[in-house]
Each structure stands twice: as C-alpha cells, then as structure tokens.
Write a protein that holds these residues in place. Sequence first.
Motif, PDB file in Angstrom:
ATOM      1  N   MET A 222       0.832  -1.202   0.000  1.00 13.49           N
ATOM      2  CA  MET A 222       0.000   0.000   0.000  1.00 13.49           C
ATOM      3  C   MET A 222       0.869   1.255   0.000  1.00 13.49           C
ATOM      4  SD  MET A 222      -2.879   1.207   2.780  1.00 13.49           S
ATOM      5  CE  MET A 222      -1.629   1.705   3.955  1.00 13.49           C
ATOM      6  N   THR A 223       1.936   1.274   0.791  1.00 14.06           N
ATOM      7  CA  THR A 223       2.822   2.434   0.837  1.00 14.06           C
ATOM      8  C   THR A 223       3.517   2.657  -0.497  1.00 14.06           C
ATOM      9  OG1 THR A 223       3.192   1.990   3.187  1.00 14.06           O
ATOM     10  CG2 THR A 223       4.713   3.503   2.107  1.00 14.06           C
ATOM     11  N   ALA A 224       3.912   1.557  -1.156  1.00 10.35           N
ATOM     12  CA  ALA A 224       4.582   1.683  -2.454  1.00 10.35           C
ATOM     13  C   ALA A 224       3.644   2.253  -3.509  1.00 10.35           C
ATOM     14  CB  ALA A 224       5.115   0.325  -2.896  1.00 10.35           C
ATOM     15  N   LEU A 225       2.395   1.785  -3.542  1.00 19.00           N
ATOM     16  CA  LEU A 225       1.442   2.297  -4.531  1.00 19.00           C
ATOM     17  C   LEU A 225       1.080   3.753  -4.257  1.00 19.00           C
ATOM     18  CD1 LEU A 225      -0.979  -0.730  -5.020  1.00 19.00           C
ATOM     19  CD2 LEU A 225       0.740   0.136  -6.619  1.00 19.00           C
ATOM     20  N   GLN A 226       0.949   4.092  -2.996  1.00 17.46           N
ATOM     21  CA  GLN A 226       0.648   5.495  -2.678  1.00 17.46           C
ATOM     22  C   GLN A 226       1.816   6.400  -3.028  1.00 17.46           C
ATOM     23  OE1 GLN A 226      -0.452   5.577   1.452  1.00 17.46           O
ATOM     24  NE2 GLN A 226      -2.507   4.757   1.084  1.00 17.46           N
ATOM     25  N   GLY A 227       3.038   5.892  -2.901  1.00 18.08           N
ATOM     26  CA  GLY A 227       4.187   6.693  -3.281  1.00 18.08           C
ATOM     27  C   GLY A 227       4.289   6.897  -4.781  1.00 18.08           C
ATOM     28  N   GLU A 228       3.836   5.916  -5.539  1.00 20.66           N
ATOM     29  CA  GLU A 228       3.906   6.042  -6.992  1.00 20.66           C
ATOM     30  C   GLU A 228       2.811   6.949  -7.547  1.00 20.66           C
ATOM     31  OE1 GLU A 228       3.717   2.126  -8.502  1.00 20.66           O
ATOM     32  OE2 GLU A 228       5.699   1.511  -7.748  1.00 20.66           O
ATOM     33  N   SER A 229       1.572   6.741  -7.089  1.00 18.22           N
ATOM     34  CA  SER A 229       0.440   7.502  -7.639  1.00 18.22           C
ATOM     35  C   SER A 229       0.076   8.725  -6.827  1.00 18.22           C
ATOM     36  CB  SER A 229      -0.795   6.588  -7.745  1.00 18.22           C
ATOM     37  OG  SER A 229      -1.146   6.108  -6.456  1.00 18.22           O
ATOM     38  N   HIS A 230       0.690   8.862  -5.616  1.00 15.91           N
ATOM     39  CA  HIS A 230       0.394   9.984  -4.717  1.00 15.91           C
ATOM     40  C   HIS A 230      -1.094  10.066  -4.401  1.00 15.91           C
ATOM     41  CE1 HIS A 230       4.506  11.408  -5.224  1.00 15.91           C
ATOM     42  NE2 HIS A 230       4.343  11.275  -6.538  1.00 15.91           N
ATOM     43  N   GLN A 231      -1.767   8.914  -4.360  1.00 12.15           N
ATOM     44  CA  GLN A 231      -3.183   8.858  -4.018  1.00 12.15           C
ATOM     45  C   GLN A 231      -3.394   7.745  -3.009  1.00 12.15           C
ATOM     46  OE1 GLN A 231      -5.469   8.366  -7.584  1.00 12.15           O
ATOM     47  NE2 GLN A 231      -5.009  10.416  -8.375  1.00 12.15           N
ATOM     48  N   GLU A 232      -4.437   7.885  -2.215  1.00 15.58           N
ATOM     49  CA  GLU A 232      -4.761   6.859  -1.243  1.00 15.58           C
ATOM     50  C   GLU A 232      -5.536   5.738  -1.922  1.00 15.58           C
ATOM     51  OE1 GLU A 232      -6.777   8.428   2.082  1.00 15.58           O
ATOM     52  OE2 GLU A 232      -5.108   9.705   2.742  1.00 15.58           O
ATOM     53  N   HIS A 233      -5.191   4.504  -1.539  1.00 20.32           N
ATOM     54  CA  HIS A 233      -5.848   3.330  -2.100  1.00 20.32           C
ATOM     55  C   HIS A 233      -6.619   2.618  -0.993  1.00 20.32           C
ATOM     56  CE1 HIS A 233      -3.780   3.345  -6.066  1.00 20.32           C
ATOM     57  NE2 HIS A 233      -2.847   3.982  -5.382  1.00 20.32           N
ATOM     58  N   ASP A 234      -7.732   2.031  -1.374  1.00 17.41           N
ATOM     59  CA  ASP A 234      -8.539   1.301  -0.406  1.00 17.41           C
ATOM     60  C   ASP A 234      -7.823   0.025   0.007  1.00 17.41           C
ATOM     61  OD1 ASP A 234     -11.229   1.126   0.956  1.00 17.41           O
ATOM     62  OD2 ASP A 234     -11.146  -0.817  -0.059  1.00 17.41           O
ATOM     63  N   SER A 235      -7.980  -0.320   1.279  1.00 14.02           N
ATOM     64  CA  SER A 235      -7.270  -1.481   1.815  1.00 14.02           C
ATOM     65  C   SER A 235      -7.809  -2.793   1.279  1.00 14.02           C
ATOM     66  CB  SER A 235      -7.372  -1.483   3.344  1.00 14.02           C
ATOM     67  OG  SER A 235      -8.743  -1.575   3.751  1.00 14.02           O
ATOM     68  N   SER A 236      -8.995  -2.801   0.687  1.00 18.16           N
ATOM     69  CA  SER A 236      -9.551  -4.057   0.170  1.00 18.16           C
ATOM     70  C   SER A 236      -8.680  -4.654  -0.917  1.00 18.16           C
ATOM     71  CB  SER A 236     -10.964  -3.822  -0.362  1.00 18.16           C
ATOM     72  OG  SER A 236     -10.941  -2.861  -1.416  1.00 18.16           O
ATOM     73  N   ALA A 237      -7.867  -3.837  -1.562  1.00 18.37           N
ATOM     74  CA  ALA A 237      -6.970  -4.371  -2.585  1.00 18.37           C
ATOM     75  C   ALA A 237      -5.806  -5.136  -1.977  1.00 18.37           C
ATOM     76  CB  ALA A 237      -6.445  -3.226  -3.455  1.00 18.37           C
ATOM     77  N   PHE A 238      -5.523  -4.940  -0.689  1.00 13.84           N
ATOM     78  CA  PHE A 238      -4.385  -5.587  -0.035  1.00 13.84           C
ATOM     79  C   PHE A 238      -4.806  -6.574   1.042  1.00 13.84           C
ATOM     80  CE2 PHE A 238      -3.544  -1.093  -0.997  1.00 13.84           C
ATOM     81  CZ  PHE A 238      -2.651  -1.236  -2.034  1.00 13.84           C
ATOM     82  N   VAL A 239      -6.066  -6.532   1.467  1.00 15.61           N
ATOM     83  CA  VAL A 239      -6.585  -7.433   2.494  1.00 15.61           C
ATOM     84  C   VAL A 239      -7.595  -8.363   1.835  1.00 15.61           C
ATOM     85  CG1 VAL A 239      -7.768  -7.602   4.706  1.00 15.61           C
ATOM     86  CG2 VAL A 239      -6.250  -5.665   4.252  1.00 15.61           C
TER      87      VAL A 239
END
Length: 605
Positions: A222-239
């Motif tokens: 989640m931290t890596a994707l947020q660093g790349e897109s500079h947007q918050e992602h929903d946790s359902s994609a990782f849980v």
Amino acid sequence: MITPAFELTQDPDFLTIKIRVPYARASEFDIYFEGEDFKFYAKPYFLRLTLPGRIVEDGREKASYNTDEGTFTIQLPKEVPGQYFEGLDMLTSLLAPKKSRSAKPLVEELAASAELSEENEEEFDWEMEQIPYEENSPVLQHPYGFGNLRSGVFQRLQDELSDVIDIKDPDQTPAEERRRKRLAAEAAKFEPDHYLADFFEDEAIKHLLKYKPWWIDAHKKMTALQGESHQEHDSSAFVVFSEEEREQMRKFTNKSYLLDKRSRHHVYLGLIDILLAYCYEICVNEGDKNVESSWNIRKLSATLCWLESFSSIHDVLVSFGRRVLCYPLYRHFGLVTRALSDTVMILQLGKAAVLKCLLDIHKIFMESDPAYILNDLFITDYCIWIQKVKSKKLAALCESLQKATLSKCHMGLELEELEAAAELVQEEEQALKAAGTVSKQQLLCSQSEPSDSGASSSTSSSETEGSDSDEQEPSTSEDGEGNSFRGTLQEESTAPVVDCNGSRQGTGTSALEGGGAESEGALHSPAPPGKLLEELEMQIHSAMRLSEQPEGLATAGCVSQEQEESPVPEPDRFSEDAAGKGNFLEVSPKPNPLLFLCSTNEGED
C-alpha cells in the motif's frame, strides 16, 4: 430462504456481483436492482443488498451462469462512471436493510385512549392502606461490555466467567475501583528477576521480533502504490478474506448501536487495547495458534480481563505495557513497542484489516471453552460495528496512536533503576572475575618458582641426612633410642620452626639448626640477600639471649609450640634427658655465634 455466499468487486465503470447458488434452477431466477438496492432470488436462495453506491439500468448490464461451479456473475453499470464504492468487503453491513427515514418519534404511546376512556376508568380509592416510606436504595449494577451496554451478565454466569476475567463481582464494582484493583494486582505480579532475565538473555526475543505477519507485506504494498500515484488506495486491494471469514460475517446478525459520545470514545480505545494484545500473541507464536492463544489475548487486554473503560490512548498503552511485563512467558519491552507499531499498521490498512484481525480473535475465543463468552460481550459487536465505521474516524484514531509516546518510565515499575543496578552488579562480577583470574595466574607462577628451589634443597638435605645416618649407625645401633630420635629430627627439619618469641619461621632458619646441607638450601632461597642477613642476625641475637638465661629456661624456651602447651618437665629430669641425648640440643654456657657459623660452613665443605 437461504442467504447464498456472494462476493463483490468493481472497476471504474461496473460493479460485479458473484453469487454461489449450488443446486438451484438456472431457468428460474429473478434479479432486481435500482439505485442502492439489489435483490436476487433463485429458489431456495434469496439475497438482498444495500450497496454503498448507486447503479443504473442502461442496457450494459450482463448476467451469466456457470453450471460447473453453480455461480451467477452479474455485472451492473455504475450511475457515475469512475466512482469508487467503499466497503464492498463489509458483508454484514451490505446485508443490512435500508434504513427508513422518518421524523416519527422513536418512542410513542400506543392507542391507549381507544382502549380506555374516561368513563370506563375505575374510580380512585382514596381509602387505600398506606405504608410508611422507607428509602431502599436499589441494587446498582455497573455496566460493562461493548460500549458499556451490558450488565447483570456475571450474576447469571458467575461460575463460567470466573476463569475468564480477573475482577470479582464486576456488577457491584465501579470502574474506578476496577482500575485500582487492576493496578495493585499488576504491581504484586511483577517479578524483577523474570524481567531482568529476559532483558539480558534476549536471544529468543530477538528471534521473535524478526517474524513478519501478513499485515507488514500488505502495508509495504500500500505504501509503495501510494508513493507512486500519490493517491490513497482502499485497503480491500491488499486485504483478502478467506471463505471461512466470509462465512463468519454472514452468520452475524446485523445490529445498530446507539452510542453516546463517551461510549464511542470507550469503544475506540478498547479496540486499540484488543488489537495490541492480538499483535503480541501473533508475534510470540509466529502466527501459529495454540492452547495459550486465548489466554494471552484476554490476559494482556485490560478491556477483556478487567472490563476496563479507558479515557485516553496513553492509559491504554501503559496498561498494555504493564501487563506484558507481568504475565506472559516473554516479558520484554521490545515486544511492547513491536505490538504498538503493528497496531498502527493495521489501522493504516483500514477497517478491512481491523475486521480480519477481529474475525481471527473471534475464532480463537470460539474454540476456547470459557473464553467464548467474551465474543458475546465484546468481539461479535466489534465485528459488526467496525463494518459501519467511517474510514476518516479510523484514520484519525491511527494518527492519534502514532503521536502517542511510551517509555519504560511510564510503566511505574522502576524498570530503568532495575536495569542500572543489574548492569552495575554485572560489571562488578566481571571485574572480580578478571581480578581472580590474574591473582590465580600470579599464584601459579609464584608456586612454580619456589618448588624448583625447594626440590633442590630437599635433594641436598636428603643426601646430607643419608651421610649423617651412615656415620651415626655404629653409635646408635647400641642404643635404640637414636633411630627414633633421628626420625624426630627429620620431621622437625621440614616443619616450620617456632623461635623463642613464639613466632613461626621458615624452613631456611630451621636448616641452620639442623645441618650444613639444609643451611645451604636456605641460602639458595629466592629471598633477597639483605633479608637473609637480617634474619641470620636475629637468630644470632636470640641464641645469645638464650645462652645468658639459665640452662633449664633456655632449653624450655626453644621447644616447639606443641611442647609449650604440655606441662614443663622438672629441671633435674630435663637436664638428664639433655645430657643423655646430646644430639637433641647442646647449648654451651656461653656459645660464640661466629664460631657456630664457621663450623657450619666447614661442615658443608
């Protein structure tokens, strides 16, 4: 009707619902959707969902059925393309019916006037018997459980719950008294020896701290994707929920909780306390479950074990830290900070990660005989409530937890003083050990040097004694006392000599009195020459003093300490023994010390 297993996914334009309906007739099914409502019916299955976003019927909708798997896949277009639907994995919340919005009061009087009219009411009896007023205070039951919504449970289940919680009679114990008793129990349970043992011998602790549970990898992604897109992602994609966890959520009964501001505050803080205990359990057992798992979680959480209602995040952290250092097998402050960082990660992943942890706790308690009651008091309600919590509230809670600080001085157990004292003792032991090693080495070296000189002196003395014995054989063969007396002289030559003043002297001085060979061994001793001359001078002066005394006193003064303790023989008898045994001690009336030394040296030559 049977509620089927289902799963929801989405993309920017469509919402996809996958419904598993084995043994259903594919030719007989109905689908209805409009706005936020979705309904599906295929005998004997019925599914009604309240969606978190609006869908629309515009001709792009699709439905398919897989006969091998027995699943329907329904694809529905979103009303607003690109809209993100939050909470699609919160199945209990999706199954809840849509709330009716009305200004109707929650409590209203039913049509009592229609049943009873003023004409039909009985006349009031003014002559009724009166009883004097007595103020009987009702038995006050203090609340506990999720949101402090329960009371009186322990009166009915006292036997079952006595092994689950530590507080006795919680219904009659107010919150302040529970906290006071808890702190006293923790202080009595703390063992400094156990803590210091884990502090200094921490190999096992370091091994446990290397374990990485599932939320660490999910948080990194989640931290890596947020660093790349500079947007918050929903946790359902990782849980990802397993089928067993989905079945757990489907079995929960949907509830709505009427909590005031104070109760909501207690619920959030209790959630942190439970997650901290769960993170400790996962870390020390490296993700495996055992018979102690339920005990660890409930014992480390004051919310579960003492029915505590916290007022601040700092109080939660201090309580958890104290209990970690008092109760479980591994009592190390590093495990406290590790559980804190893990809890922050779980909260940052969102309510899906929190729900996954709560479902695991629910399963652990369900498999433990007395602990399952805690599911009814806390965990089931937490599993239902967390699905409806707003993500912003959870993010604010996580931010507050990150800002909180916890150190050893906050524990109130004098940990820093214990560690400093233990380190000081350890340093002193190491210094004493090092000093003992050095002194032992010096002793070994000093013993090895005299042993060589002693061996040479003993060899020379044995040779001299052998020659003397050969010369004295004719004279002593006639008298048998000479052989035994010679053995006495040999023993005295090796034993420390006691001078006239009663102080012990070394073997060097006794050798001067015994014979020339022994004096030679004494002259070769490692003592400095100056010291040796001083000792010889002292011997000469003592001999001169003895010569000036009467014969009986001089002889008695030169006997050993053992003979001094025995009764002093009579002068006549002692003089006869001295005269008969000339080899014992011959003291001339006025001996010349110089002649004594010269004669000794000549005998050696």
